[in-house]
Design a protein around this motif. Structure first.
Motif, PDB file in Angstrom:
ATOM      1  N   LYS A 170       0.820  -1.214   0.000  1.00 26.98           N
ATOM      2  CA  LYS A 170       0.000   0.000   0.000  1.00 26.98           C
ATOM      3  C   LYS A 170       0.852   1.261   0.000  1.00 26.98           C
ATOM      4  CE  LYS A 170      -4.229  -1.744   0.343  1.00 26.98           C
ATOM      5  NZ  LYS A 170      -5.339  -1.418  -0.576  1.00 26.98           N
ATOM      6  N   GLY A 171       2.156   1.088   0.031  1.00 16.04           N
ATOM      7  CA  GLY A 171       3.049   2.239   0.097  1.00 16.04           C
ATOM      8  C   GLY A 171       3.364   2.635   1.523  1.00 16.04           C
ATOM      9  N   ILE A 172       4.356   3.506   1.649  1.00 20.37           N
ATOM     10  CA  ILE A 172       4.795   3.983   2.963  1.00 20.37           C
ATOM     11  C   ILE A 172       4.895   5.505   2.941  1.00 20.37           C
ATOM     12  CG2 ILE A 172       6.596   3.912   4.731  1.00 20.37           C
ATOM     13  CD1 ILE A 172       7.550   1.275   3.525  1.00 20.37           C
ATOM     14  N   GLU A 189      18.221  14.815   6.911  1.00 21.31           N
ATOM     15  CA  GLU A 189      18.697  14.637   5.539  1.00 21.31           C
ATOM     16  C   GLU A 189      19.153  13.205   5.274  1.00 21.31           C
ATOM     17  OE1 GLU A 189      18.611  16.558   3.033  1.00 21.31           O
ATOM     18  OE2 GLU A 189      18.199  18.545   3.858  1.00 21.31           O
ATOM     19  N   ILE A 190      19.620  12.510   6.310  1.00 20.98           N
ATOM     20  CA  ILE A 190      20.193  11.178   6.099  1.00 20.98           C
ATOM     21  C   ILE A 190      19.123  10.120   5.909  1.00 20.98           C
ATOM     22  CG2 ILE A 190      20.311  10.340   8.488  1.00 20.98           C
ATOM     23  CD1 ILE A 190      23.196  10.115   5.968  1.00 20.98           C
ATOM     24  N   THR A 191      17.903  10.383   6.401  1.00 18.01           N
ATOM     25  CA  THR A 191      16.891   9.325   6.449  1.00 18.01           C
ATOM     26  C   THR A 191      16.441   8.864   5.064  1.00 18.01           C
ATOM     27  OG1 THR A 191      15.170  11.012   6.746  1.00 18.01           O
ATOM     28  CG2 THR A 191      16.079  10.007   8.739  1.00 18.01           C
ATOM     29  N   SER A 192      16.133   9.797   4.188  1.00 10.88           N
ATOM     30  CA  SER A 192      15.688   9.402   2.841  1.00 10.88           C
ATOM     31  C   SER A 192      16.830   8.785   2.038  1.00 10.88           C
ATOM     32  CB  SER A 192      15.120  10.605   2.091  1.00 10.88           C
ATOM     33  OG  SER A 192      16.083  11.637   1.973  1.00 10.88           O
ATOM     34  N   ILE A 193      18.040   9.290   2.233  1.00  7.72           N
ATOM     35  CA  ILE A 193      19.205   8.729   1.532  1.00  7.72           C
ATOM     36  C   ILE A 193      19.436   7.290   1.992  1.00  7.72           C
ATOM     37  CG2 ILE A 193      21.704   8.926   1.261  1.00  7.72           C
ATOM     38  CD1 ILE A 193      21.389  11.950   1.467  1.00  7.72           C
ATOM     39  N   HIS A 210      15.365   0.964  -1.315  1.00  7.48           N
ATOM     40  CA  HIS A 210      14.093   0.948  -2.037  1.00  7.48           C
ATOM     41  C   HIS A 210      13.798   2.345  -2.597  1.00  7.48           C
ATOM     42  CE1 HIS A 210      13.202  -3.026  -0.393  1.00  7.48           C
ATOM     43  NE2 HIS A 210      13.489  -2.563   0.812  1.00  7.48           N
ATOM     44  N   PRO A 211      12.910   2.433  -3.600  1.00  2.59           N
ATOM     45  CA  PRO A 211      12.548   3.738  -4.173  1.00  2.59           C
ATOM     46  C   PRO A 211      11.782   4.602  -3.160  1.00  2.59           C
ATOM     47  CG  PRO A 211      11.939   1.942  -5.642  1.00  2.59           C
ATOM     48  CD  PRO A 211      12.282   1.310  -4.336  1.00  2.59           C
ATOM     49  N   ILE A 212      12.052   5.888  -3.180  1.00  2.00           N
ATOM     50  CA  ILE A 212      11.341   6.840  -2.333  1.00  2.00           C
ATOM     51  C   ILE A 212      11.256   8.176  -3.057  1.00  2.00           C
ATOM     52  CG2 ILE A 212      13.466   7.415  -1.073  1.00  2.00           C
ATOM     53  CD1 ILE A 212      11.677   8.059   1.361  1.00  2.00           C
ATOM     54  N   ARG A 238       2.092   2.663  -6.482  1.00  2.00           N
ATOM     55  CA  ARG A 238       3.041   1.636  -6.942  1.00  2.00           C
ATOM     56  C   ARG A 238       3.579   0.810  -5.772  1.00  2.00           C
ATOM     57  NH1 ARG A 238       5.015   6.046 -10.164  1.00  2.00           N
ATOM     58  NH2 ARG A 238       6.774   6.313  -8.721  1.00  2.00           N
ATOM     59  N   GLY A 239       3.157   1.168  -4.573  1.00  2.00           N
ATOM     60  CA  GLY A 239       3.643   0.455  -3.390  1.00  2.00           C
ATOM     61  C   GLY A 239       4.972   0.973  -2.898  1.00  2.00           C
ATOM     62  N   GLU A 240       5.393   2.155  -3.391  1.00  2.00           N
ATOM     63  CA  GLU A 240       6.675   2.735  -2.988  1.00  2.00           C
ATOM     64  C   GLU A 240       6.501   3.665  -1.793  1.00  2.00           C
ATOM     65  OE1 GLU A 240       8.361   2.711  -7.605  1.00  2.00           O
ATOM     66  OE2 GLU A 240       8.172   4.600  -6.523  1.00  2.00           O
ATOM     67  N   ALA A 241       7.590   4.270  -1.379  1.00  2.00           N
ATOM     68  CA  ALA A 241       7.582   5.156  -0.218  1.00  2.00           C
ATOM     69  C   ALA A 241       7.641   6.616  -0.642  1.00  2.00           C
ATOM     70  CB  ALA A 241       8.759   4.845   0.704  1.00  2.00           C
ATOM     71  N   VAL A 242       7.114   7.487   0.218  1.00  2.00           N
ATOM     72  CA  VAL A 242       7.255   8.927   0.039  1.00  2.00           C
ATOM     73  C   VAL A 242       7.754   9.508   1.356  1.00  2.00           C
ATOM     74  CG1 VAL A 242       5.384   8.999  -1.648  1.00  2.00           C
ATOM     75  CG2 VAL A 242       4.889   9.510   0.742  1.00  2.00           C
ATOM     76  N   GLY A 243       8.422  10.651   1.267  1.00  2.00           N
ATOM     77  CA  GLY A 243       8.956  11.302   2.464  1.00  2.00           C
ATOM     78  C   GLY A 243       8.454  12.729   2.568  1.00  2.00           C
TER      79      GLY A 243
END
Length: 290
Positions: A105-107, A118-122, A128-130, A174-179
């Motif tokens: 369902k995505g994150i 700044e380090i978290t998304s990297i 995985h894609p974000i 797409r079941g990917e993550a967003v920040g």
């Protein structure tokens, strides 16, 4: 030119960067009385300061952490990936991510202005894609540097506009993550007034709408800055379903996260400030209702 001046930061070790950041924070403590006033007001408003803590010492410590945050961000945007990823300790909460991915369902990752956000998304983008919501910095010379530094591996940026929101929805489908930086002040018409540590703050409605529309798992993320430049520990906390459906609930979730480490929250961030006249009138009305 500015990039050339900042390039030496990428050659330094993290302990050295943090020592310089502490020095920078101490200098700013002496030279920026307005910043101290904002931090004092926000810390006092929060009610999180322990009774036996000297407020002056806490403010000085908080400004040192802000100095570290600034320099480490400028450095990591330029760092070699191998060294950069060596700064991050193994994540004990990674099972939270695996469970969320399995639901397809995505994150929605929520990263307040706290620690090394700044380090978290990297870190996640290395696996995985974000897609991260991005607001262009006011300093134009920083734009190219931040975009290049943030778009590593599988990290994409989405502008803070209608098209960007569409990008976030598509990524979640797409079941990917967003920040998202959940405590960032939204533009007019993009938020509602809700209490943040007992004071009205114009708060984004986007998080609740995305969660409701997609059924995505919502995870609060904190890139804890370890002492003595030892690196970063990424903490991930899954929020219960419905925990961010309203701006008020979203702010409560942020408050709970901030309370775990008050020294590393960016109290200098003008969370309660609005520039638009209409919003200022609304702010006064919201304050009167509390």
């Amino acid at each position: 030119m500015f990039k050339l001046l900042l390039k030496p930061l990428a050659l330094l070790s993290l302990p050295t960067i943090h020592k310089l950041g502490t020095t920078l924070g101490n200098i700013l403590y002496l030279l920026m009385p307005q910043a101290k006033t904002v931090i004092t007001e926000n810390l006092t408003q929060s009610g999180l300061v322990p009774q036996d803590t000297e407020l002056k010492s806490l403010i000085k410590l908080n400004m040192a952490e802000a100095g570290k945050s600034l320099l480490e961000s400028l450095a990591l945007w330029q760092k070699d990936e191998q060294e950069l990823f060596s700064w991050v300790k193994p994540c004990a909460d990674w099972h939270v991510v695996e469970e969320a991915i399995a639901k397809k369902k995505g994150i929605i990752f929520l990263t307040p202005h706290m620690g090394c956000f700044e380090i978290t998304s990297i870190f996640y983008g290395a696996h995985h894609p974000i897609t991260v919501l991005y607001r262009r910095p006011k300093l134009h010379w920083l734009h190219a540097l931040t975009v290049a530094g943030r778009t590593r591996r599988q990290v994409k940026l989405a502008p803070a506009n209608l098209q960007g929101v569409r990008n976030l929805i598509q990524a979640l489908k797409r079941g990917e993550a967003v920040g998202i930086l959940p405590d960032q002040v939204p533009g007019r018409g993009e938020g509602e007034w809700a209490p943040f540590f007992g004071k009205p703050a114009y708060t984004m409605t986007l998080v609740g709408k995305l969660a409701e529309k997609t059924g995505a798992t919502v995870i609060m993320v904190f890139g804890e800055r370890l002492s003595n430049g030892e690196g970063f520990q990424v903490h991930m906390t899954k929020l219960e379903d419905g925990a961010v459906t309203t701006p008020a609930l979203l702010n409560q979730a942020i408050e709970q996260q901030v309370s775990k480490n008050i020294t590393q929250y960016l109290w200098q961030y003008p969370r309660y400030r609005v520039r638009n006249r209409v919003l200022k009138r609304e702010q006064k009305k919201a304050e009167a209702e509390l």
